[in-house]
Design a protein around this motif. Structure first.
Motif, PDB file in Angstrom:
ATOM      1  N   THR A  38      52.354 -34.583  49.425  1.00 58.51           N
ATOM      2  CA  THR A  38      51.512 -33.387  49.508  1.00 58.51           C
ATOM      3  C   THR A  38      52.360 -32.116  49.593  1.00 58.51           C
ATOM      4  O   THR A  38      51.984 -31.082  49.036  1.00 58.51           O
ATOM      5  CB  THR A  38      50.551 -33.467  50.705  1.00 58.51           C
ATOM      6  OG1 THR A  38      51.289 -33.722  51.906  1.00 58.51           O
ATOM      7  CG2 THR A  38      49.526 -34.568  50.498  1.00 58.51           C
ATOM      8  N   ASP A  61      43.869 -35.042  44.267  1.00 57.13           N
ATOM      9  CA  ASP A  61      42.556 -34.997  44.921  1.00 57.13           C
ATOM     10  C   ASP A  61      41.531 -35.896  44.244  1.00 57.13           C
ATOM     11  O   ASP A  61      40.719 -36.543  44.916  1.00 57.13           O
ATOM     12  CB  ASP A  61      42.034 -33.557  44.958  1.00 57.13           C
ATOM     13  CG  ASP A  61      42.892 -32.672  45.847  1.00 57.13           C
ATOM     14  OD1 ASP A  61      43.544 -33.192  46.769  1.00 57.13           O
ATOM     15  OD2 ASP A  61      42.916 -31.443  45.618  1.00 57.13           O
ATOM     16  N   LEU A  81      41.373 -39.726  45.184  1.00 57.64           N
ATOM     17  CA  LEU A  81      41.096 -40.119  46.563  1.00 57.64           C
ATOM     18  C   LEU A  81      39.616 -40.456  46.730  1.00 57.64           C
ATOM     19  O   LEU A  81      38.753 -39.858  46.073  1.00 57.64           O
ATOM     20  CB  LEU A  81      41.462 -38.980  47.517  1.00 57.64           C
ATOM     21  CG  LEU A  81      42.931 -38.516  47.524  1.00 57.64           C
ATOM     22  CD1 LEU A  81      43.080 -37.331  48.465  1.00 57.64           C
ATOM     23  CD2 LEU A  81      43.865 -39.658  47.918  1.00 57.64           C
ATOM     24  N   THR A 119      36.986 -41.217  52.013  1.00 53.42           N
ATOM     25  CA  THR A 119      37.719 -41.244  53.285  1.00 53.42           C
ATOM     26  C   THR A 119      39.074 -40.553  53.180  1.00 53.42           C
ATOM     27  O   THR A 119      39.809 -40.479  54.166  1.00 53.42           O
ATOM     28  CB  THR A 119      37.919 -42.694  53.760  1.00 53.42           C
ATOM     29  OG1 THR A 119      38.841 -43.366  52.878  1.00 53.42           O
ATOM     30  CG2 THR A 119      36.603 -43.442  53.791  1.00 53.42           C
ATOM     31  N   GLY A 120      39.416 -40.077  51.978  1.00 52.08           N
ATOM     32  CA  GLY A 120      40.688 -39.394  51.790  1.00 52.08           C
ATOM     33  C   GLY A 120      41.856 -40.315  51.488  1.00 52.08           C
ATOM     34  O   GLY A 120      43.020 -39.902  51.584  1.00 52.08           O
ATOM     35  N   LYS A 121      41.555 -41.565  51.100  1.00 47.20           N
ATOM     36  CA  LYS A 121      42.604 -42.515  50.748  1.00 47.20           C
ATOM     37  C   LYS A 121      42.533 -42.840  49.251  1.00 47.20           C
ATOM     38  O   LYS A 121      41.501 -42.622  48.613  1.00 47.20           O
ATOM     39  CB  LYS A 121      42.467 -43.792  51.575  1.00 47.20           C
ATOM     40  CG  LYS A 121      42.719 -43.578  53.064  1.00 47.20           C
ATOM     41  CD  LYS A 121      42.627 -44.902  53.832  1.00 47.20           C
ATOM     42  CE  LYS A 121      42.916 -44.686  55.301  1.00 47.20           C
ATOM     43  NZ  LYS A 121      42.823 -45.953  56.086  1.00 47.20           N
TER      44      LYS A 121
END
Length: 219
Positions: free
Chosen positions: A158, A181, A184, A187-189
């Motif tokens: 990042t 982005d 993903l 859940t941001g995974k």
């Protein structure tokens, strides 16, 4: 007698060092040679869009099918880092005189333990060399992707992506393509089903996301 022995010793040392130096193979030399020969045999058009970088680009095989009206040259070479692309920049980019160059490097660099600032130094050298030889060319930096097998390095990736984004905003003829982005889940995974078994390289679903992401830059 001592002077003669010393002279022979130094000659032997110089010869041995030279032999070792020239015997060391340039990284990816054989792969790059084979790749460029295949491209020449197939034929290519000037003012093409060149996609280059590591294996995520090399395996992006349906690019030409997705954008049939744009001549595309894929010079991705597996396992490469930005410093490797610097070595082979003339063969893989400059010689084709492209209208646009898409670069995907940084993924393997971070995995190899390089700092984001060090990678950006190499990227800056790449950009400057391309624009020096091809002043009308536009360069698109593709962000590092999030992959399950390297998720422990999330912070480093990042940071690198933020630096590339900032670089693009402050340099003319440089754009930034964000694939992080969109890969993903809620859940941001990383979305697990867009990767093959190694949890590093993408399958068709993954490249479908990339194909959609690249559309705004294919003008």
């Amino acid at each position: 007698m001592k002077d003669t022995s010393r002279f022979i010793f130094f000659l032997t040392l110089i010869f041995s060092s030279s032999t070792l130096l020239f015997s060391q193979e340039i990284p990816f030399q054989k792969e790059v040679k084979s790749l460029t020969e295949r491209i020449d045999q197939k034929g290519w058009k000037p003012n093409s869009f060149v996609f280059t970088g590591s294996s995520s680009v090399r395996l992006w095989r349906n690019l030409q099918e997705e954008f049939p009206t744009i001549p595309i040259i894929n010079t991705g070479f597996g396992g490469s880092q930005a410093s490797d692309l610097l070595i082979h920049l003339d063969e893989l980019v400059i010689r084709y005189g492209p209208e646009k160059v898409f670069i995907y490097e940084g993924d393997n660099d971070i995995s190899a333990g390089k700092e984001a600032t060090q990678i950006m130094t190499d990227i800056d050298l790449l950009v400057n060399r391309i624009l020096q030889k091809l002043p009308e060319t536009t360069i698109v930096l593709i962000s590092a992707k999030p992959s399950p097998s390297r998720w422990q390095l999330k912070t480093s990736y990042t940071v690198l992506n933020d630096l590339m984004r900032q670089y693009a905003t402050t340099h003319n003829q440089v754009d930034f393509m964000n694939v992080w982005d969109v890969m993903l889940d809620k859940t941001g995974k990383p979305i697990s089903e867009i990767f093959i078994a190694d949890s590093l390289h993408m399958n068709e679903k993954g490249y479908a996301i990339w194909n959609k992401s690249v559309i705004p830059f294919m003008k």
